[in-house]
Every structure is written in structure tokens, then in C-alpha cells.
Design an enzyme around this catalytic site. Structure first.
Site, PDB file in Angstrom:
ATOM      1  N   LYS A 199      -1.386   5.312 -12.766  1.00 40.05           N
ATOM      2  CA  LYS A 199      -1.705   3.977 -12.261  1.00 40.05           C
ATOM      3  C   LYS A 199      -2.306   3.175 -13.397  1.00 40.05           C
ATOM      4  O   LYS A 199      -2.897   3.744 -14.318  1.00 40.05           O
ATOM      5  CB  LYS A 199      -2.725   4.062 -11.118  1.00 40.05           C
ATOM      6  CG  LYS A 199      -2.751   2.846 -10.233  1.00 40.05           C
ATOM      7  CD  LYS A 199      -1.641   2.884  -9.196  1.00 40.05           C
ATOM      8  CE  LYS A 199      -1.623   1.669  -8.300  1.00 40.05           C
ATOM      9  NZ  LYS A 199      -0.708   1.834  -7.172  1.00 40.05           N
TER      10      LYS A 199
HETATM   11  P1  NAD Z   1      -0.189  -7.937  -2.575  1.00 37.42           P
HETATM   12  O1  NAD Z   1      -1.127  -8.384  -3.637  1.00 37.42           O
HETATM   13  O2  NAD Z   1       1.207  -8.400  -2.577  1.00 37.42           O
HETATM   14  O3  NAD Z   1      -0.809  -8.266  -1.121  1.00 37.42           O
HETATM   15  C1  NAD Z   1      -2.088  -7.919  -0.734  1.00 37.42           C
HETATM   16  C2  NAD Z   1      -2.388  -8.693   0.539  1.00 37.42           C
HETATM   17  O4  NAD Z   1      -3.641  -8.267   1.087  1.00 37.42           O
HETATM   18  C3  NAD Z   1      -2.520 -10.205   0.352  1.00 37.42           C
HETATM   19  O5  NAD Z   1      -1.932 -10.847   1.452  1.00 37.42           O
HETATM   20  C4  NAD Z   1      -4.030 -10.425   0.382  1.00 37.42           C
HETATM   21  O6  NAD Z   1      -4.359 -11.741   0.787  1.00 37.42           O
HETATM   22  C5  NAD Z   1      -4.424  -9.398   1.401  1.00 37.42           C
HETATM   23  N1  NAD Z   1      -5.828  -9.002   1.399  1.00 37.42           N
HETATM   24  C6  NAD Z   1      -6.634  -8.694   0.352  1.00 37.42           C
HETATM   25  N2  NAD Z   1      -7.858  -8.370   0.786  1.00 37.42           N
HETATM   26  C7  NAD Z   1      -7.817  -8.451   2.138  1.00 37.42           C
HETATM   27  C8  NAD Z   1      -8.761  -8.222   3.159  1.00 37.42           C
HETATM   28  N3  NAD Z   1      -9.987  -7.830   2.846  1.00 37.42           N
HETATM   29  N4  NAD Z   1      -8.368  -8.395   4.463  1.00 37.42           N
HETATM   30  C9  NAD Z   1      -7.113  -8.783   4.764  1.00 37.42           C
HETATM   31  N5  NAD Z   1      -6.169  -9.012   3.822  1.00 37.42           N
HETATM   32  C10 NAD Z   1      -6.517  -8.856   2.535  1.00 37.42           C
HETATM   33  O7  NAD Z   1      -0.252  -6.329  -2.625  1.00 37.42           O
HETATM   34  P2  NAD Z   1       0.810  -5.308  -2.025  1.00 37.42           P
HETATM   35  O8  NAD Z   1       1.741  -4.919  -3.098  1.00 37.42           O
HETATM   36  O9  NAD Z   1       1.308  -5.796  -0.724  1.00 37.42           O
HETATM   37  O10 NAD Z   1      -0.116  -4.034  -1.799  1.00 37.42           O
HETATM   38  C11 NAD Z   1      -0.930  -3.873  -0.627  1.00 37.42           C
HETATM   39  C12 NAD Z   1      -1.359  -2.416  -0.557  1.00 37.42           C
HETATM   40  O11 NAD Z   1      -0.198  -1.591  -0.497  1.00 37.42           O
HETATM   41  C13 NAD Z   1      -2.156  -1.913  -1.754  1.00 37.42           C
HETATM   42  O12 NAD Z   1      -3.067  -0.920  -1.311  1.00 37.42           O
HETATM   43  C14 NAD Z   1      -1.097  -1.261  -2.617  1.00 37.42           C
HETATM   44  O13 NAD Z   1      -1.638  -0.301  -3.509  1.00 37.42           O
HETATM   45  C15 NAD Z   1      -0.245  -0.629  -1.545  1.00 37.42           C
HETATM   46  N6  NAD Z   1       1.116  -0.295  -1.942  1.00 37.42           N
HETATM   47  C16 NAD Z   1       1.952  -1.245  -2.464  1.00 37.42           C
HETATM   48  C17 NAD Z   1       3.255  -0.892  -2.791  1.00 37.42           C
HETATM   49  C18 NAD Z   1       4.249  -1.905  -3.290  1.00 37.42           C
HETATM   50  O14 NAD Z   1       5.438  -1.550  -3.417  1.00 37.42           O
HETATM   51  N7  NAD Z   1       3.863  -3.142  -3.541  1.00 37.42           N
HETATM   52  C19 NAD Z   1       3.687   0.436  -2.635  1.00 37.42           C
HETATM   53  C20 NAD Z   1       2.824   1.363  -2.079  1.00 37.42           C
HETATM   54  C21 NAD Z   1       1.534   0.991  -1.732  1.00 37.42           C
END
Ligand code: NAD
Length: 441
Positions: free
Chosen positions: A131
Site C-alpha cells: 500500500k
Molecule cells: P473515494 O475517495 O472514491 O470515496 C470515499 C468516499 O467516502 C467519499 O464519498 C467521501 O466523501 C466519503 N467519506 C469520507 N469520510 C466519510 C465519513 N466519515 N462518513 C461518510 N462518508 C465519508 O474512495 P474509494 O476508492 O471509494 O474507497 C472507499 C473505501 O473502499 C476505502 O476504505 C478504500 O480503501 C476501499 N477500497 C477501495 C477500492 C477501490 O477499488 N477504489 C478497492 C477496495 C477497497
């Protein structure tokens, strides 16, 4: 839902400063590294491994800390800290996202790297776990500034990465465009184009069809599999999705398309509730226009109420880690928690949820769709031969359901939670790879 319809989530298209808006569901944490190490200790105890092996599995194989000076558009300079951690590479090259968030620190990156190791193992990808992160709030910087930060970060960690060493992907605060900058910087320095150094790239430079929605699709497949155990389908349930970024927004849209009632969604600025379900097409248009779910006229604001505590069937934390703690776990009213985010549930919260009979489909399984299609993208790049979207979706579903069934089997057989089962399976696979390779020298 087409890949191009997505609100980017982390990009505020309004240009308004939202920094002073209080975040709902702000984690009150057991921090990520404590949760990750507690989970590992549980798996090691179940598997009967000795302390030496435990220590090896708990410790990153390699890590690099870099400082990143940025020349700002106004001529001033700013300095950021960046990290890349390879937790374990016994089963193959490191694989894991790159996060841009102000709260990124090395311990958070270590936890996320460890979870990547288990995730790749549980869905049987030939990767280890890694990561990266930079402690920056991307919303406060221009695209040109973010490009300079990304290129400098990439050049600082260059010796550690590569298609056979460590492969990056988007995470919170980064996107396909960030990956194009990483790929270009790496390729220019090596002297030829090397698409396999990152996944989650734009299609124009070797990205895979279906990657942008793969994590969400996997979340929905695993929800469907969990409901099936109770003889239910998505059309029978109501859902609340926390986070409306890359994972949460598409998951919400896919749940709705499959007939589920998506009654609540939230982002860092606030949340919405509408009994009977929110109109996703109208909500996507609102988010594309305003940059947030807040202010959507066809649902009520959630106010101070926590989305995680709503009376819905399925809660999907898809924002940040550490949101389900021992404080709010007793208040969860859903029957299923499907973890779109990495590490949303602390170890203590996990125990409480299990005691209350709430089924947690764990992150390393539920959100593995993204890394599965990343793997497909890497395979396609290595072969310079591209698959159709239908092929990708079919292979993704097969792998997700196969992994789900394997984990559910262990959970039933050992009478343990889905998380403990997923960890048992994956930690064993990593440990066996380590043992069979032997220690050098
Ligand atoms: P992103 O930055 O696209 O979206 C994050 C979202 O969460 C945004 O809408 C933000 O406004 C919201 N957010 C942040 N803090 C918040 C809170 N306290 N309450 C409510 N909403 C809140 O990120 P993402 O890529 O969608 O990732 C989200 C999660 O999924 C992370 O934990 C990431 O590690 C995990 N993840 C992502 C992927 C991927 O392919 N992008 C894959 C596996 C896991």
C-alpha cells in the site's frame, strides 16, 4: 451503470471550500494497525503457528518513507510525507492502492498493506500485499499540483515498484488519472511504456474494461451470496451505503438496479434517508452537479443520525476505516454488514457484532472485486491482449463466488465468523508459501 457516469467522489466539482463542514460518522478509533494486528494474532492462534512465524507475518517486508516537496502554482513550496509499504511478497509481487488523504501515516499504510496480503490470498491472486499513501488533502490542490506530487512520489519510490515488484492502483483520493501519471513517470524513466506497473488506469493507456466498477460489483456479488444463505435476494432487502465515492456510489447504483431499496447514503459532508429507496439516477445527476449527496431534494437529510445505526437490512460501510467501534456496534440494527471499505470494523466491534448474530462479510472478501479485476488488467497488459467486458464480469463473478463459498465453508465447519474464516484461509496460504520457499540464506 456505465463507468463514465461515476461521480468521482473525491473531487469537489463546486470549488466550494467544505473543509469546515463536520464529518458524520467520524471514526473514534481503535486505529487500523491495532485492528489488523489483533486480527492476525487471532488467526495465528487458531492455526497454531509459532511466535517466529507470527512476527514475520506481522512485520512489513519493506517500506520506504519519502518527503515530497511541491512547487505550488503560486510559486511557494509545500512539503508532504509519502510512504510505500510492501507487507508480504511470498506469493508474488506486492499489490495495493495509493491513498491521498491528510490523515495518512505510516501505521495506517502498514495496516492497509497487511490487509492487501490477506485479500490477495483469500481470492487466490498471485500477489503479495502493499500500500502507498501521501499525507495530502487532494481537494486543496490543483490538478497540476497533484500531478507534480504524484510524479515526485513515483520517482522517489521508483526502485521499489514495477510490474514484477509492486503494482499500484487507485484508493481514497486517487483515481485513474493518478495512475496514468504514475505509469508515465515510471515508463519515461525506464525508457519504454510499461502499463503493468499500475492498474486502474484509463482505458486509453491499457486500463481494463470493468475496473472502475469492479470493487462495487464484488461488494454486490458478496451481498447476494450472503443473502442467498438465508433464502433471500437483493429485491427483499433495504440497504444503507456509507461513502459515495468510487466504491459506495457504484455499489448503491448496482443494489438499486438489482431491486434493493437503497434507503440511505452518505459522504463526508452528510447523509440522506428516504424510506422505500432513493432514486439513484437523480442522485447521480445531483452529485455530478454539486460534488456531494448533501442537498438532494428527493430525500431527507440524515442530520445527526448515524447511517450505520439505521433500521435497514444491510449496512455497507464504503468510506474509511474504523467507523464501527465498540461504542456503536451495540447500536447496529442491520442483519448484515458488508464491508466495502478496508478495515471499517475494529476488532472489539467485530466481537460485539458476532455476539449479536450480525453477519459481517469481511473487507478482504467483500471488496476484493477491485483487486481481482486489477489482476485481470495486469494479465491483459502483460499479454497486450484485451478481454471483453462480458468476459471480465463473468470471471469476476466466478472468482468472488468461489472465494465466498470457500470462506463460508470454513466458517460453518469451524463455527467461526466469516472474518475469522477468511483470515484463517488467507494467513495459512501466505504462511505455507513462506515455509515452502524456505529462509534465505
Ligand atoms: P473515494 O475517495 O472514491 O470515496 C470515499 C468516499 O467516502 C467519499 O464519498 C467521501 O466523501 C466519503 N467519506 C469520507 N469520510 C466519510 C465519513 N466519515 N462518513 C461518510 N462518508 C465519508 O474512495 P474509494 O476508492 O471509494 O474507497 C472507499 C473505501 O473502499 C476505502 O476504505 C478504500 O480503501 C476501499 N477500497 C477501495 C477500492 C477501490 O477499488 N477504489 C478497492 C477496495 C477497497
Amino acid at each position: 451503470m456505465s463507468d463514465t457516469l461515476a461521480p468521482t467522489g473525491q473531487v469537489d466539482t463546486t470549488g466550494r471550500d467544505r473543509a469546515s463542514t463536520p464529518a458524520p460518522d467520524r471514526p473514534a478509533h481503535d486505529d487500523a494497525i491495532t485492528t489488523a494486528k489483533t486480527q492476525l494474532a487471532g488467526a495465528v492462534a487458531r492455526l497454531g503457528y509459532d511466535e517466529g512465524l507470527h512476527e514475520m507475518l506481522a512485520t512489513p517486508r519493506r517500506e520506504i518513507n519519502v518527503s515530497i516537496p511541491l512547487r505550488r502554482d503560486d510559486g511557494s513550496t509545500a512539503l508532504f510525507h509519502g510512504y510505500r509499504v510492501q507487507h508480504n511478497v511470498s506469493r508474488g509481487p506486492g499489490k495495493g492502492g495509493l491513498r491521498y488523504h491528510p490523515s495518512v501515516d505510516v501505521d495506517e499504510v502498514r495496516a492497509l498493506a497487511m490487509w492487501m496480503t490477506w485479500k490477495c490470498a483469500v481470492v487466490e491472486l498471485p500477489y503479495g500485499g502493499a500500500k502507498g499513501g501521501v499525507s495530502i488533502d487532494p481537494r486543496q490542490f490543483s490538478q497540476a499540483e497533484l500531478e507534480r506530487v504524484t510524479r515526485r512520489y513515483t520517482s522517489e519510490i521508483m526502485p521499489m515498484i514495477g510490474p514484477a515488484r509492486d503494482i499500484m492502483a487507485p484508493d481514497v483520493g486517487t483515481d485513474a488519472r493518478t495512475m496514468a501519471w504514475v505509469m508515465d513517470t515510471y515508463s519515461v524513466n525506464q525508457g519504454y511504456t510499461i502499463p503493468g506497473v499500475v492498474t486502474g488506469k484509463p482505458l486509453e493507456v491499457g486500463g481494463s474494461l470493468g475496473r472502475a466498477t469492479a470493487t462495487s460489483r464484488g461488494v454486490v456479488h458478496s451481498t447476494r451470496a450472503a443473502l442467498r444463505e438465508e433464502g433471500l435476494t437483493l429485491a427483499d432487502v433495504s440497504v444503507a451505503v456509507q461513502g459515495f465515492g468510487k466504491v459506495g456510489s457504484h455499489a448503491a447504483a448496482m443494489y438499486a438496479e438489482a431491486g434493493a431499496r437503497v434507503e440511505s447514503v452518505s459522504d463526508q459532508y452528510g447523509g440522506l434517508y428516504r424510506e422505500g429507496g432513493i432514486d439513484m439516477v437523480a442522485l447521480f445527476e445531483h452529485v455530478a452537479r454539486t460534488g456531494s449527496v448533501v442537498g438532494f431534494p428527493e430525500a431527507d437529510p440524515l442530520g445527526d443520525q448515524s447511517l450505520l445505526e439505521l433500521e435497514v437490512d444491510v449496512v455497507v460501510p464504503a468510506a474509511v476505516e474504523g467507523v464501527l467501534t465498540h461504542d456503536n456496534a451495540p447500536l447496529v440494527r442491520a442483519r448484515w454488514v458488508v464491508e466495502g471499505a478496508n478495515g471499517p470494523t475494529s476488532a472489539r466491534a467485530d466481537t460485539i457484532l458476532a455476539e449479536r448474530g450480525i453477519v459481517v462479510v469481511p473487507d478482504i472478501l467483500a471488496n476484493a472485486g477491485g483487486v481481482i479485476v486489477s489482476y485481470f488488467e495486469w494479465v491483459q497488459a502483460q499479454q497486450a491482449y484485451w478481454w471483453t467486458e462480458a468476459e471480465i464480469e463473468q470471471r469476476l463473478e466466478e472468482r468472488m463466488l468461489h472465494a465466498y463459498d470457500a470462506v463460508a465453508d470454513v466458517a460453518r465447519r469451524e463455527k467461526i465468523s466469516m472474518r475469522d474464516a477468511a483470515l484463517m484461509l488467507s494467513v495459512r496460504r501466505v504462511a505455507e508459501a513462506h515455509k515452502i520457499r524456505g529462509l534465505y540464506p
